[in-house]
Structure formats: C-alpha cells, structure tokens
Motif scaffolding. Structure first.
Motif, PDB file in Angstrom:
ATOM      1  N   ARG A 228      49.148  -9.423  25.601  1.00 59.45           N
ATOM      2  CA  ARG A 228      49.030  -8.237  24.738  1.00 59.45           C
ATOM      3  C   ARG A 228      47.592  -7.719  24.696  1.00 59.45           C
ATOM      4  N   LEU A 229      46.637  -8.661  24.663  1.00 57.15           N
ATOM      5  CA  LEU A 229      45.232  -8.238  24.640  1.00 57.15           C
ATOM      6  C   LEU A 229      44.911  -7.461  25.920  1.00 57.15           C
ATOM      7  N   ALA A 230      45.368  -8.002  27.075  1.00 53.32           N
ATOM      8  CA  ALA A 230      45.092  -7.328  28.349  1.00 53.32           C
ATOM      9  C   ALA A 230      45.727  -5.942  28.366  1.00 53.32           C
ATOM     10  N   GLU A 231      46.950  -5.856  27.866  1.00 50.90           N
ATOM     11  CA  GLU A 231      47.622  -4.550  27.875  1.00 50.90           C
ATOM     12  C   GLU A 231      46.929  -3.575  26.928  1.00 50.90           C
ATOM     13  N   SER A 232      46.503  -4.083  25.787  1.00 54.87           N
ATOM     14  CA  SER A 232      45.853  -3.183  24.827  1.00 54.87           C
ATOM     15  C   SER A 232      44.536  -2.644  25.378  1.00 54.87           C
ATOM     16  N   LEU A 233      43.903  -3.407  26.297  1.00 53.44           N
ATOM     17  CA  LEU A 233      42.645  -2.946  26.884  1.00 53.44           C
ATOM     18  C   LEU A 233      42.880  -2.188  28.188  1.00 53.44           C
TER      19      LEU A 233
ATOM     20  N   LEU B 255      44.065  -3.422  30.937  1.00 52.48           N
ATOM     21  CA  LEU B 255      43.681  -4.267  32.067  1.00 52.48           C
ATOM     22  C   LEU B 255      44.882  -4.401  33.004  1.00 52.48           C
TER      23      LEU B 255
END
Lengths: 232, 514
Positions: free
Chosen positions: B417-422, B424
């Motif tokens: 989720r962090l990668a998607e939110s950024l 990436l």
C-alpha cells in the motif's frame, strides 16, 4: 472540496456508506468502534479499495480512474511508513520522484523538509536507526514534500506514548497550517480528536456520518457517541 | 476484497501460458506418439523396478533419518551446525558425483571391498537394485533428516515442559510427543523422496541397467539413444508421467508443514537422556557423518592428482555447463519472480499451474516430448543446449516459485500500500523495493537453480553428442568407461563449480540485502 457522493462499499456482510462533502483545509477526525470501517473508509479514498457504488470527487474531479499514487493525497499508515532498506533521504525522495533520480534542488527540498520536522542531519540513517517518534516525523516530512491537498492519517501515531503523540499532533497542525491540506485522521482517542481541532466524522452502523464540530459533538453527544465514549 | 488491477496483470498470465505450453506441448507430443504403442514385458519390468527402487529408497532413507534427526534434535555438541549444513549439501550435489563417491567407497575396488578382502570375506557388488537404493539413501537421507528435524523442533515448548513436569521417561516422551509427530511427518517425507527417486536418472544410468535393474527413465533413454524407437520412448514417457503424477499428487497431499498443536513461539529442547541412549545418538550421528563424508572425501582424494592432466573434453564441457546454468538460472529466476509477484496479493490459478505442473513430470519425459517436436524440423543434437536450458528452467521453476512466493506475499502485505500510495510502479518499484527487499531469497533461489542446472544429467543425455556434452555427461561417460581417476577429477571440477555458483548467487543476494 472533497465530495463523497453516495459512496458505498460492500464485502460479505460488511457495508459502509458516506454521502457528504468537506471543504478544502478541513480537519476531520474519524472515530468509531473497532471494526466499524474507519480504515476501510480511508482505503476507499486512497484508492486501495474500489467502491461498490457512488463517487469520490475532489474539486469536482472523479478520482475513480486514478491509481493511488496519482490521487491528490498522501497517506500515513499505522506502521510501515518507511522502507527499511532505504535511507531517510531516499524515503523522502520517493515522495518527489519514484525513480529517485533526484536533482540538487530536490535534495535541497528534502533537507529543508527534514529540518522542518526536526530531523536535520539524519538524512543518511536507515529507519531502524530512528526512534519511533523520529520515524513518524520522517513520514510526515515526506507528506510535507509531496504537498498533496489531502492528508490521510490512519492512526500513524498509535504506537507512540502520549507525550510524543501530542508532539506529533502539534507538528501535523503546523504542517497543515503551512500546506492548507484537508486532513482525515482515524483515531480511537477523543483527546487526539480534540487536539486536531476541527470536525469529527463518526462511523456508526455502516455509515460515516457527516462531519460536525468535535467540541459540539462531545458537549452534546448522540447516543452512539455516548456509548462509544463510555467504553473508552 | 476488491482492489485495483496490478501492473503485472498482463505480463504474468502471458508468461504462465508460455511456461504451461513449454510443459504441455512436449507432453502432448508424447501422448500423441505413444498412443496405442504396446509395451513389452521388459517395459513392465521397468515399471516394477522403478516403483520398487523408489519405495525401498524412500523407506530406508526415512527410517534411517529418524535416529539421526532425533540425535540432532536433543543433543548439543561442537560441530552440530556444521553437520546440519552438511545435510543440505547433497541436495546441491550433482548425482553423478555422489555415484562416483559411492563407487570409491562401495565399488569393486572401493574402500569397503578392500577391508572385506583383507578380512577374508568375498567382495560385494554395488551394481543393481541395492546399489541404486544405496545411492538414493546417500542423496536423500540428509533431506529426510532435515525434514524430520523440523518436526522435532516444531513440538511446542509447552508440551515439552508438561512432559518434563510429569516426569516422562524417554519411552513416554516417545509415545506422547515424538510418536504423534512422526506419524504426522513421516508419510510426507517418504512420499517426497519417493517422487524424487521415481525420476532419478543419473544414479540408475551408472548403477542400474540390464534387464533386472532398468527404470522407466533409463528405458526411455535406451529407446531414444540405442534403438531410436521414438514411439516406444513416447509410450514409456507416458507411463513415467502417469506414475510420477500420481506420486506427486499423493506427496502434495501428504507433505505438510509441521505443526502439532498451538504453542507460543518459543524453543525448548527435549531433554537428552544419558546411558545407552547417549551412545545410540553418538552412533547414529557418527554413522551418518561418515556415510556422507567418506564418499565426498574419496572423490576429493582421487580427483586431485588428475587435475593437471584432465581429459580434453572436460574444460569445454565445464564451460558449456556454466553457460547453461547461468542462462537457465537467469530465465528461471525472472519467470519465478514474475509469477510470484503476480500471486502476491491473491492466488493466480495460471501462475500456480505453470509453477506446479513441472513437478509431475521429469527431464527425460520433457526431453522425449521436445525430441519428438524438434526432430521433424532440425537435428535434435544441434539444439541440445537450448533444449537443456528450457527443461532446466521448467524443472527449477517450482522450487524457485515456492521460495519466492512467501516473500512476495510478505512484501505486498508490508509495503504494497505504501508503494502504491507513492506511485512506485514498474522499473522504480523493481529497483527500489522488490530487488532490495527480495535480494536474499532471490540469491538463494537462484543459487539452488544454478546448482541443480549445473549438476543435471537428464535431457542432455538424450540429445547431446560430444560437441554438446556438459560436464555431468562427461563425468558419467568417464565413469562408464571405468576411467575412475579422470572421472573423479572432472567430478571435482563439477562439484566445485556447482557449489561456487550456489555460493556466488547466495552470497550476492545476502550482500545486496545487507
């Protein structure tokens, strides 16, 4: 203006709905019992979940077609906000350029953001070398760098002690004062909701109710809010 | 849970279809060419021998592993970790090297026969059923020991403490703790070894043969290489596929992670009994260590003197082997990573099928099918190395996929989720998230694939002439020609390269992850 237009989400027996709007710059605490759907609500806005019905609009634009990274928002999770194999500066840099091809100007912006949250000089550290509070500050610095008009906070400071949490909330207030971002913050703590200083959207029986001033809600709580506060 | 489409949503299914075709097309060719072929009594004997040797190998490997695993579970001694590490080595050891080592100890002029002759006893022969079983025990006893040891270590500390508080003696500990664990673990262990032994080729090529000791795999090889009877080879390959698939399905159902009731995640060692039981443990560990070390030491001792006078075929073959191993490893790793990433959020049936189907087949079966497909268009010998690479990719894919899948799932759960939110995605996600976070399992998996590919003697034996021979084939040919010293030297180079490749990938992965 963030508009939730007859937004619904269903999965099995679980369902969630919201139908309200909030102007840019609002600070909204999202509270409610465990399992009510507070984090699901933020995941819908962030784009991690697809709504079953309705729309999410920002300044009139439907966000449905946008992947999470392209939405006008930044989200801070309860944990795992930093990639442990990257340095603090690289973690912040991802907020500017996902390919990490940073220019000198980018690096200067990262340094300023770190300075702004009190982490000057820690740019080369890995997350494991930071305290819990410092890691939260670094994540907030990245949110500052991304400068998106919506900031979603999914209990990012829950693991911190009360003093540190107050400190972080003050920092959030400072940051949103600077950026004018609309904040949606999931929390279980009424004091945190008050400290955010704004509105509250209470989640009850599958509905995210329209935000009302937090102080008013606590002064004259609805039966659901009363029951919730009694359990706290 | 509803979620957004993934970036690999098109690439992974396309790759899965390609990999499925790589396995299914040869199988279809085998089915088409082998349909209606009547197999003779010799083929029925090959089926019987295949099953008999696999059953005996599985039985003895599993039973002999029990005392070794128990001794390792309840004793602490200097060199214990080294012994457990040594137990991992035979998995990476080329089978031709293991055979050569066993010949040096148990062969006609081996160590054991020299002792027997000195004591006035008649010599023993390693060729035939007992030799095949012995070699399979050598190759699989360590695997069985490690699997059973995991079972012992998984007994919850709470139960061990309860047993200690109730004053259990060793017999009661066995009855109430160890026995139930073994009943759970042993069928799976035995079936995994049975499947491995059913598709064993290099061992049987050297130690088997003749009407009474030919497996289906060896019969396929003979039908292609000596009789050029492709219809019979296809019929045999169909039989091998059926037997292997049934065994793999049973093994799939029986092999399960050891878990014997709930317990907190804390380790507690079983109490180590004194008296004669201590000596039983010492004997089990000593015998196992000697059984594993002596053949390898024999290869080393016999091989070193000949290193400066290697047969001309050895070094070019070594170069071809390294090339085949490197290309196979890169392709298999990329394929496995793509499939594992696609399955990281939810199971993808196509990816699962592509990464599982090769388990039911074997190098010889795939090789026969590819031979049938290629032969109308080009001389198969000319394509020996590319075909070997393709088969190696297919056969190492299941291992790599299973190594990577838990890691990609953990990565997705932790940072997806962090990668998607950024935002990436694509190359940035690979460069800054996937490769750094998965470097360790990627290195380990690639190391295993490289070592397996380096030591493989299967499809290459079907296809290759002298110009395409890989090092395991040269070792096998030298052994078959009784040029044991030269074979040992070549084997020494083979084993060094196999372990060096494993080490290079594994250490590279660990360094990149640090």
């Amino acid at each position: 203006m963030l508009r939730l237009d007859r937004l619904t989400y269903r999965q099995g027996d679980f369902q969630l709905g919201a139908d309200w709007a909030a102007p840019a710059g609002s600070r909204i605490a999202v509270m409610g019992p465990s399992g009510a759907g507070k984090s699901t609500f933020l995941s819908l806005i962030a784009g991690f979940l697809k709504p079953t019905g309705g729309k999410i609009l920002w300044q009139g634009q439907d966000l449905a077609a946008l992947p999470p990274g392209n939405r006008p928002l930044t989200i801070l999770f309860q944990d795992q906000n930093l990639f442990p194999h990257l340095t603090v500066a690289q973690n912040l840099g991802l907020g500017l350029r996902p390919d990490l091809r940073l220019t000198k100007a980018d690096q200067a912006r990262i340094a300023r953001a770190l300075d702004r949250v009190g982490l000057a000089g820690l740019d080369a550290r890995r997350p494991a070398q930071l305290s819990g509070g410092q890691a939260s500050r670094a994540a907030l610095a990245r949110a500052l760098l991304r400068a998106r008009p919506i900031l979603l906070l999914d209990e990012p400071f829950a693991a911190l002690g009360p003093a540190l949490r107050d400190e972080m909330l003050a920092l959030v207030r400072d940051v949103v004062d600077d950026t004018g971002a609309l904040v949606l913050m999931v929390t279980h703590d009424p004091d945190d909701a008050l400290a955010l200083g704004g509105m509250m959207a209470f989640v009850s029986e599958g509905i995210v109710l329209p935000p009302v001033p937090t102080a008013d809600l606590f002064a004259d709580p609805t039966p659901e809010v009363q029951a919730y506060l009694r359990r706290k | 849970m509803a979620s957004r489409p993934r970036p690999l949503s098109l690439l992974a299914p396309a790759l899965a279809v390609l990999l499925l075709a790589l396995v299914l097309a040869p199988l279809a060719a085998v089915g088409w060419r082998g349909a209606g072929v009547s197999l003779g009594p010799a083929d029925a004997a090959a089926v019987r021998f295949s099953i008999a040797q696999a059953l005996l190998s599985a039985l003895f490997s599993t039973l002999l592993a029990i005392p070794v695993a128990r001794a390792l579970a309840r004793r602490r001694f200097p060199g214990r970790s080294a012994l457990i590490t040594l137990m991992g080595a035979p998995f990476l050891l080329p089978a031709v090297v293991a055979v050569l080592g066993l010949l040096a100890v148990f062969g006609r002029s081996g160590l054991l026969n020299q002792v027997l002759l000195a004591l006035g006893f008649p010599p023993i022969s390693i060729y035939g059923l007992h030799g095949v079983v012995l070699a399979h025990i050598f190759l699989n006893l360590p695997l069985a020991t490690r699997m059973i040891l995991q079972g012992w270590l998984a007994i919850p500390a709470e139960r061990i403490r309860l047993a200690q508080s109730l004053g259990f003696r060793p017999a009661e500990t066995f009855r109430h703790l160890e026995g139930p664990m073994l009943r759970e673990v042993l069928p799976g262990v035995a079936m995994v070894i049975l499947v491995i032994c059913l598709t064993s080729f290099a061992v049987v090529l050297t130690l088997g043969g003749g009407p009474s000791a030919t497996t289906i795999e060896l019969a396929i090889y003979q039908a292609v290489r000596f009789e050029f009877d492709l219809a019979r080879a296809a019929g045999l390959a169909g039989l091998q596929l059926a037997v292997g698939a049934v065994a793999a399905l049973v093994a799939w159902g029986l092999a399960r992670p050891a878990a014997f009731g709930a317990g907190l995640d804390r380790r507690l060692d079983l109490s180590a009994p004194d008296g004669w039981r201590r000596w039983v443990d010492v004997l089990a560990l000593t015998m196992a260590a000697l059984f594993l070390i002596l053949p390898l030491a024999a290869v080393l001792l016999r091989g070193v003197p000949g290193l400066l006078d290697l047969p001309a075929a050895v070094l070019p073959a070594a170069g071809r082997s390294v090339l085949v191993a490197l290309v196979s490893t890169v392709l298999a790793t990329v394929a496995a990573l793509t499939l594992a990433l696609a399955s990281s959020r939810r199971t993808q049936p196509l990816a699962e099928a592509a990464a599982t189907l090769p388990l039911a087949t074997s190098g010889l079966v795939l090789g026969t099918g590819l031979f049938l497909l290629i032969q109308p268009f080009a001389p198969p010998m000319r394509l020996a190395l590319p075909v070997t690479i393709l088969v190696n990719v297919a056969l190492s894919l299941p291992y790599l996929y299973r190594i990577l899948l838990p890691e990609t799932r953990a990565l997705q759960a932790g940072y997806g989720r962090l990668a998607e939110s950024l935002g990436l995605q694509g190359w940035s996600r690979l460069r800054w998230l996937i490769l750094p976070r998965l470097a360790r399992p990627l290195g380990f998996g690639a190391g295993i694939a490289a070592a397996l590919s380096m030591g493989d003697l299967g499809v290459i034996a079907l296809f290759a002439g002298q110009q395409q021979a890989t090092l395991p084939l040269v070792v096998s040919q030298l052994t078959g020609a009784y040029r044991i010293e030269a074979a040992a030297s070549a084997a020494l180079i083979l084993v060094t390269l196999s372990f060096a490749l494993f080490w290079a990938f594994d250490a590279g992965g660990r360094r990149a992850a640090a």
